[in-house]
Design a protein around this motif. Structure first.
Motif, PDB file in Angstrom:
ATOM      1  N   ALA A   1       0.843  -1.187   0.000  1.00  0.00           N
ATOM      2  CA  ALA A   1       0.000   0.000   0.000  1.00  0.00           C
ATOM      3  C   ALA A   1       0.880   1.238   0.000  1.00  0.00           C
ATOM      4  O   ALA A   1       1.640   1.485   0.920  1.00  0.00           O
ATOM      5  N   GLY A   2       0.778   2.014  -1.071  1.00  0.00           N
ATOM      6  CA  GLY A   2       1.580   3.224  -1.170  1.00  0.00           C
ATOM      7  C   GLY A   2       3.008   2.976  -1.599  1.00  0.00           C
ATOM      8  O   GLY A   2       3.801   3.921  -1.673  1.00  0.00           O
ATOM      9  N   CYS A   3       3.368   1.732  -1.870  1.00  0.00           N
ATOM     10  CA  CYS A   3       4.729   1.413  -2.312  1.00  0.00           C
ATOM     11  C   CYS A   3       4.786   1.480  -3.836  1.00  0.00           C
ATOM     12  O   CYS A   3       4.029   0.786  -4.514  1.00  0.00           O
ATOM     13  N   PRO A   4       5.670   2.309  -4.401  1.00  0.00           N
ATOM     14  CA  PRO A   4       5.752   2.401  -5.862  1.00  0.00           C
ATOM     15  C   PRO A   4       6.147   1.074  -6.487  1.00  0.00           C
ATOM     16  O   PRO A   4       6.854   0.264  -5.870  1.00  0.00           O
ATOM     17  N   ALA A   5       5.672   0.840  -7.700  1.00  0.00           N
ATOM     18  CA  ALA A   5       5.883  -0.441  -8.370  1.00  0.00           C
ATOM     19  C   ALA A   5       7.352  -0.812  -8.470  1.00  0.00           C
ATOM     20  O   ALA A   5       7.717  -1.984  -8.342  1.00  0.00           O
ATOM     21  N   ILE A   6       8.198   0.159  -8.667  1.00  0.00           N
ATOM     22  CA  ILE A   6       9.619  -0.143  -8.873  1.00  0.00           C
ATOM     23  C   ILE A   6      10.290  -0.657  -7.595  1.00  0.00           C
ATOM     24  O   ILE A   6      11.366  -1.258  -7.650  1.00  0.00           O
ATOM     25  N   LEU A   7       9.634  -0.437  -6.446  1.00  0.00           N
ATOM     26  CA  LEU A   7      10.198  -0.926  -5.186  1.00  0.00           C
ATOM     27  C   LEU A   7       9.481  -2.174  -4.669  1.00  0.00           C
ATOM     28  O   LEU A   7       9.839  -2.695  -3.612  1.00  0.00           O
TER      29      LEU A   7
ATOM     30  N   LEU B   1      12.040  -4.053  -0.650  1.00  0.00           N
ATOM     31  CA  LEU B   1      12.471  -2.687  -0.946  1.00  0.00           C
ATOM     32  C   LEU B   1      11.384  -1.682  -0.603  1.00  0.00           C
ATOM     33  O   LEU B   1      11.638  -0.472  -0.590  1.00  0.00           O
ATOM     34  N   CYS B   2      10.178  -2.155  -0.315  1.00  0.00           N
ATOM     35  CA  CYS B   2       9.082  -1.243   0.030  1.00  0.00           C
ATOM     36  C   CYS B   2       9.390  -0.437   1.286  1.00  0.00           C
ATOM     37  O   CYS B   2       8.796   0.620   1.506  1.00  0.00           O
ATOM     38  N   GLN B   3      10.301  -0.908   2.099  1.00  0.00           N
ATOM     39  CA  GLN B   3      10.650  -0.162   3.304  1.00  0.00           C
ATOM     40  C   GLN B   3      11.345   1.160   2.970  1.00  0.00           C
ATOM     41  O   GLN B   3      11.497   2.017   3.831  1.00  0.00           O
ATOM     42  N   TYR B   4      11.753   1.317   1.703  1.00  0.00           N
ATOM     43  CA  TYR B   4      12.395   2.560   1.286  1.00  0.00           C
ATOM     44  C   TYR B   4      11.437   3.497   0.558  1.00  0.00           C
ATOM     45  O   TYR B   4      11.863   4.483  -0.039  1.00  0.00           O
ATOM     46  N   SER B   5      10.143   3.179   0.615  1.00  0.00           N
ATOM     47  CA  SER B   5       9.136   4.061   0.006  1.00  0.00           C
ATOM     48  C   SER B   5       9.246   5.460   0.609  1.00  0.00           C
ATOM     49  O   SER B   5       9.424   5.628   1.819  1.00  0.00           O
TER      50      SER B   5
ATOM     51  N   SER C   1      23.651 -10.884  -7.961  1.00  0.00           N
ATOM     52  CA  SER C   1      22.655 -11.216  -8.983  1.00  0.00           C
ATOM     53  C   SER C   1      23.082 -10.600 -10.302  1.00  0.00           C
ATOM     54  O   SER C   1      24.037  -9.820 -10.370  1.00  0.00           O
ATOM     55  N   SER C   2      22.364 -10.948 -11.341  1.00  0.00           N
ATOM     56  CA  SER C   2      22.616 -10.357 -12.655  1.00  0.00           C
ATOM     57  C   SER C   2      21.876  -9.031 -12.766  1.00  0.00           C
ATOM     58  O   SER C   2      20.783  -8.868 -12.215  1.00  0.00           O
ATOM     59  N   VAL C   3      22.474  -8.065 -13.474  1.00  0.00           N
ATOM     60  CA  VAL C   3      21.862  -6.733 -13.586  1.00  0.00           C
ATOM     61  C   VAL C   3      21.626  -6.305 -15.034  1.00  0.00           C
ATOM     62  O   VAL C   3      21.197  -5.174 -15.279  1.00  0.00           O
ATOM     63  N   ARG C   4      21.895  -7.193 -15.974  1.00  0.00           N
ATOM     64  CA  ARG C   4      21.666  -6.846 -17.374  1.00  0.00           C
ATOM     65  C   ARG C   4      21.282  -8.086 -18.165  1.00  0.00           C
ATOM     66  O   ARG C   4      21.526  -9.208 -17.741  1.00  0.00           O
ATOM     67  N   GLY C   5      20.624  -7.860 -19.305  1.00  0.00           N
ATOM     68  CA  GLY C   5      20.221  -8.974 -20.148  1.00  0.00           C
ATOM     69  C   GLY C   5      18.975  -9.681 -19.633  1.00  0.00           C
ATOM     70  O   GLY C   5      18.297  -9.228 -18.713  1.00  0.00           O
ATOM     71  N   THR C   6      18.716 -10.842 -20.207  1.00  0.00           N
ATOM     72  CA  THR C   6      17.489 -11.579 -19.865  1.00  0.00           C
ATOM     73  C   THR C   6      17.519 -12.120 -18.442  1.00  0.00           C
ATOM     74  O   THR C   6      16.469 -12.399 -17.866  1.00  0.00           O
ATOM     75  N   ASP C   7      18.702 -12.277 -17.879  1.00  0.00           N
ATOM     76  CA  ASP C   7      18.812 -12.813 -16.515  1.00  0.00           C
ATOM     77  C   ASP C   7      18.834 -11.722 -15.452  1.00  0.00           C
ATOM     78  O   ASP C   7      18.991 -12.021 -14.259  1.00  0.00           O
ATOM     79  N   ALA C   8      18.694 -10.475 -15.849  1.00  0.00           N
ATOM     80  CA  ALA C   8      18.753  -9.369 -14.888  1.00  0.00           C
ATOM     81  C   ALA C   8      17.659  -9.515 -13.836  1.00  0.00           C
ATOM     82  O   ALA C   8      16.555  -9.988 -14.129  1.00  0.00           O
ATOM     83  N   ASN C   9      17.974  -9.120 -12.610  1.00  0.00           N
ATOM     84  CA  ASN C   9      16.947  -9.177 -11.572  1.00  0.00           C
ATOM     85  C   ASN C   9      15.829  -8.183 -11.910  1.00  0.00           C
ATOM     86  O   ASN C   9      16.051  -7.238 -12.679  1.00  0.00           O
ATOM     87  N   PRO C  10      14.624  -8.385 -11.383  1.00  0.00           N
ATOM     88  CA  PRO C  10      13.477  -7.578 -11.815  1.00  0.00           C
ATOM     89  C   PRO C  10      13.617  -6.087 -11.573  1.00  0.00           C
ATOM     90  O   PRO C  10      13.077  -5.285 -12.341  1.00  0.00           O
ATOM     91  N   LEU C  11      14.344  -5.680 -10.534  1.00  0.00           N
ATOM     92  CA  LEU C  11      14.541  -4.250 -10.304  1.00  0.00           C
ATOM     93  C   LEU C  11      15.338  -3.632 -11.432  1.00  0.00           C
ATOM     94  O   LEU C  11      14.963  -2.579 -11.975  1.00  0.00           O
ATOM     95  N   PHE C  12      16.433  -4.264 -11.829  1.00  0.00           N
ATOM     96  CA  PHE C  12      17.264  -3.707 -12.889  1.00  0.00           C
ATOM     97  C   PHE C  12      16.579  -3.765 -14.248  1.00  0.00           C
ATOM     98  O   PHE C  12      16.845  -2.925 -15.116  1.00  0.00           O
ATOM     99  N   LYS C  13      15.686  -4.722 -14.442  1.00  0.00           N
ATOM    100  CA  LYS C  13      14.905  -4.733 -15.676  1.00  0.00           C
ATOM    101  C   LYS C  13      14.014  -3.497 -15.744  1.00  0.00           C
ATOM    102  O   LYS C  13      13.900  -2.853 -16.795  1.00  0.00           O
ATOM    103  N   GLN C  14      13.398  -3.157 -14.611  1.00  0.00           N
ATOM    104  CA  GLN C  14      12.552  -1.965 -14.581  1.00  0.00           C
ATOM    105  C   GLN C  14      13.376  -0.693 -14.719  1.00  0.00           C
ATOM    106  O   GLN C  14      12.966   0.261 -15.385  1.00  0.00           O
TER     107      GLN C  14
END
Length: 204
Positions: free
Chosen positions: A44-50, A65-69, A141-154
């Motif tokens: 609730a109130g947490c932006p999608a990217i977090l 990561l929602c704790q950093y909203s 974790s991976s930060v680029r390409g198809t294996d990138a974690n979901p945060l870095f994809k966003q």
């Protein structure tokens, strides 16, 4: 009366062992299905990217990561054996200086550029003992390409750029929108870079 009639009928026509099951079946579907679990309060109130959870670097326990909203978030992909590794010191200083104004630096170690081969524990020990890193770090974790974690994809989608090397930097505003991305060449104490962060922090 209708309920008593139903119970009476079931008792006469149904063996005692299956009475409860038969009664449950006779109930409306809405009464048989348990209510859906409420959405986590953190969303609730947490932006999608977090709205992501990653294992922490130190103990590999999950952390949302929602704790950093509501904070200004600087996301950096890191590595221990890179020419830019000394930027850890500047990132820690940046986090310490602006922490009380709402900045948080988040580190994501990655071996995408073959300069982070250690285990999570080895990385954590290196960061703390060599550069005194205290800002939040997450498991490798991976930060680029198809294996990138979901945060870095966003982050890549929102900024139009993926990490070209270690210590790429993405700034997320208090509203959860990506403000800007910087290459590895941008030092944590560079004036233009710091000015953008200070602008996002405002007077809060």
């Amino acid at each position: 009366m209708r309920t008593l009639f139903l119970l009476s009928t079931l008792w006469r026509c149904t063996p005692a062992v299956s009475l409860v099951a038969a009664l449950f079946t006779a109930l409306p579907a809405s009464a048989q299905t348990p209510p859906a679990a409420p959405a986590p309060a953190e969303a609730a109130g947490c932006p999608a990217i977090l709205q992501h959870t990653f294992p922490r670097l130190q103990d590999e326990k999950p952390q949302t990561l929602c704790q950093y909203s509501g904070k200004v978030v600087l996301v950096v992909n890191t590595a221990s054996f890179c020419g830019f590794t000394p930027q850890y010191k500047g990132l820690e200083a940046l986090d310490l200086k602006y922490r009380n104004r709402g900045l948080v630096v988040l580190g994501f170690p990655s071996n995408d550029f073959s300069q982070e081969s250690g285990s999570n524990k080895e990385i954590a020990d290196f960061c703390e003992s060599t550069f005194g890193v205290k800002f939040p770090m997450f498991a490798k974790s991976s930060v680029r390409g198809t294996d990138a974690n979901p945060l870095f994809k966003q982050l890549a989608q929102a900024s139009g750029t993926t990490p070209k090397w270690n210590f790429y930097k993405y700034l997320i505003g208090r509203d959860g929108k990506v403000v800007q991305a910087w290459s590895s060449m941008t030092a944590p104490d560079e004036n233009g870079f710091v000015n953008v962060i200070e602008k996002q922090l405002g007077t809060n």
